[in-house]
Scaffold this motif. Structure first.
Motif, PDB file in Angstrom:
ATOM      1  N   GLU A  20      15.938 -34.345 -74.403  1.00 22.34           N
ATOM      2  CA  GLU A  20      16.700 -34.542 -75.637  1.00 22.34           C
ATOM      3  C   GLU A  20      18.170 -34.462 -75.307  1.00 22.34           C
ATOM      4  O   GLU A  20      18.589 -33.712 -74.420  1.00 22.34           O
ATOM      5  CB  GLU A  20      16.365 -33.464 -76.670  1.00 22.34           C
ATOM      6  N   SER A  21      18.967 -35.194 -76.027  1.00 20.38           N
ATOM      7  CA  SER A  21      20.397 -35.141 -75.771  1.00 20.38           C
ATOM      8  C   SER A  21      21.130 -34.685 -77.029  1.00 20.38           C
ATOM      9  O   SER A  21      20.618 -34.789 -78.136  1.00 20.38           O
ATOM     10  CB  SER A  21      20.925 -36.503 -75.319  1.00 20.38           C
ATOM     11  N   VAL A  22      22.320 -34.186 -76.816  1.00 17.60           N
ATOM     12  CA  VAL A  22      23.182 -33.786 -77.920  1.00 17.60           C
ATOM     13  C   VAL A  22      24.011 -35.009 -78.283  1.00 17.60           C
ATOM     14  O   VAL A  22      24.551 -35.665 -77.393  1.00 17.60           O
ATOM     15  CB  VAL A  22      24.101 -32.623 -77.481  1.00 17.60           C
ATOM     16  N   PRO A  23      24.108 -35.331 -79.574  1.00 15.23           N
ATOM     17  CA  PRO A  23      24.945 -36.475 -79.955  1.00 15.23           C
ATOM     18  C   PRO A  23      26.354 -36.313 -79.390  1.00 15.23           C
ATOM     19  O   PRO A  23      26.933 -35.226 -79.420  1.00 15.23           O
ATOM     20  CB  PRO A  23      24.953 -36.428 -81.486  1.00 15.23           C
ATOM     21  N   HIS A  24      26.889 -37.400 -78.866  1.00 15.73           N
ATOM     22  CA  HIS A  24      28.176 -37.378 -78.161  1.00 15.73           C
ATOM     23  C   HIS A  24      29.269 -36.683 -78.963  1.00 15.73           C
ATOM     24  O   HIS A  24      30.043 -35.902 -78.412  1.00 15.73           O
ATOM     25  CB  HIS A  24      28.605 -38.801 -77.788  1.00 15.73           C
ATOM     26  N   GLY A  25      29.340 -36.911 -80.243  1.00 11.06           N
ATOM     27  CA  GLY A  25      30.376 -36.319 -81.074  1.00 11.06           C
ATOM     28  C   GLY A  25      30.245 -34.812 -81.222  1.00 11.06           C
ATOM     29  O   GLY A  25      31.209 -34.130 -81.563  1.00 11.06           O
ATOM     30  N   GLU A  26      29.063 -34.267 -80.953  1.00 12.23           N
ATOM     31  CA  GLU A  26      28.843 -32.829 -81.092  1.00 12.23           C
ATOM     32  C   GLU A  26      28.999 -32.068 -79.773  1.00 12.23           C
ATOM     33  O   GLU A  26      28.967 -30.838 -79.758  1.00 12.23           O
ATOM     34  CB  GLU A  26      27.441 -32.570 -81.661  1.00 12.23           C
ATOM     35  N   VAL A  27      29.148 -32.783 -78.672  1.00 13.95           N
ATOM     36  CA  VAL A  27      29.216 -32.144 -77.362  1.00 13.95           C
ATOM     37  C   VAL A  27      30.389 -31.163 -77.243  1.00 13.95           C
ATOM     38  O   VAL A  27      30.198 -30.028 -76.809  1.00 13.95           O
ATOM     39  CB  VAL A  27      29.238 -33.189 -76.223  1.00 13.95           C
ATOM     40  N   PRO A  28      31.623 -31.539 -77.624  1.00 17.72           N
ATOM     41  CA  PRO A  28      32.724 -30.573 -77.471  1.00 17.72           C
ATOM     42  C   PRO A  28      32.473 -29.259 -78.225  1.00 17.72           C
ATOM     43  O   PRO A  28      32.717 -28.178 -77.683  1.00 17.72           O
ATOM     44  CB  PRO A  28      33.943 -31.316 -78.039  1.00 17.72           C
ATOM     45  N   ALA A  30      29.547 -28.028 -79.102  1.00 18.34           N
ATOM     46  CA  ALA A  30      28.423 -27.345 -78.457  1.00 18.34           C
ATOM     47  C   ALA A  30      28.881 -26.612 -77.201  1.00 18.34           C
ATOM     48  O   ALA A  30      28.479 -25.472 -76.951  1.00 18.34           O
ATOM     49  CB  ALA A  30      27.314 -28.345 -78.121  1.00 18.34           C
ATOM     50  N   VAL A  31      29.744 -27.230 -76.419  1.00 21.70           N
ATOM     51  CA  VAL A  31      30.274 -26.595 -75.208  1.00 21.70           C
ATOM     52  C   VAL A  31      31.090 -25.363 -75.585  1.00 21.70           C
ATOM     53  O   VAL A  31      30.964 -24.306 -74.959  1.00 21.70           O
ATOM     54  CB  VAL A  31      31.120 -27.594 -74.383  1.00 21.70           C
ATOM     55  N   ALA A  32      31.917 -25.479 -76.614  1.00 19.77           N
ATOM     56  CA  ALA A  32      32.739 -24.345 -77.046  1.00 19.77           C
ATOM     57  C   ALA A  32      31.869 -23.192 -77.532  1.00 19.77           C
ATOM     58  O   ALA A  32      32.128 -22.025 -77.198  1.00 19.77           O
ATOM     59  CB  ALA A  32      33.706 -24.786 -78.145  1.00 19.77           C
ATOM     60  N   VAL A  33      30.836 -23.481 -78.284  1.00 18.36           N
ATOM     61  CA  VAL A  33      29.937 -22.436 -78.777  1.00 18.36           C
ATOM     62  C   VAL A  33      29.222 -21.768 -77.612  1.00 18.36           C
ATOM     63  O   VAL A  33      29.127 -20.537 -77.545  1.00 18.36           O
ATOM     64  CB  VAL A  33      28.927 -23.009 -79.800  1.00 18.36           C
ATOM     65  N   CYS A  34      28.731 -22.562 -76.665  1.00 20.86           N
ATOM     66  CA  CYS A  34      28.044 -22.005 -75.490  1.00 20.86           C
ATOM     67  C   CYS A  34      28.987 -21.120 -74.671  1.00 20.86           C
ATOM     68  O   CYS A  34      28.594 -20.044 -74.216  1.00 20.86           O
ATOM     69  CB  CYS A  34      27.479 -23.115 -74.611  1.00 20.86           C
TER      70      CYS A  34
END
Length: 115
Positions: A20-28, A30-34
């Protein structure tokens, strides 16, 4: 913090491993939350000095520089200079320097030669 959080994180990991992939617009975001969660959990681990499991599955306590120096019978300065024979039990958690108690015990039991 509950095991529910750990279960949620495992679920996210399994979904990513399954392709599964994370939608491109949500990646930044998601990275910040992680990154925030990672930093917070690492800080909690360091400040609580709780036992952790080492790669062999044994509980290990991460010692501060003061504790490790006392156990090894050396100065804190020597630990900060990172002699090669000490690198086997040195652990970095962010900017914090900690030392594996199990690895130090093995080092001492081997006569201080690391074998």
């Amino acid at each position: 913090m509950s095991s529910n959080l750990v279960d949620t994180l495992r679920g996210v990991r399994q979904r990513l491993e399954a392709g599964e992939s994370v939608p491109h617009g949500e990646v930044p975001e998601a990275v910040a939350v992680c990154a925030y969660v990672d930093a917070h959990l690492r800080r909690s681990l360091v400040t609580a000095n709780v036992p952790v499991r080492n790669h062999e599955g044994n509980h290990d306590r991460l010692l501060t520089v003061d504790e490790a120096a006392r156990k090894l019978g050396c100065s804190k300065d020597r630990l900060y200079r990172h002699p090669p024979e000490f690198s086997v039990f040195e652990r970095r958690i962010g900017r914090q320097l900690r030392f594996s108690e199990i690895a130090i015990d093995k080092y001492i039991a081997s006569g201080g030669n690391g074998n």
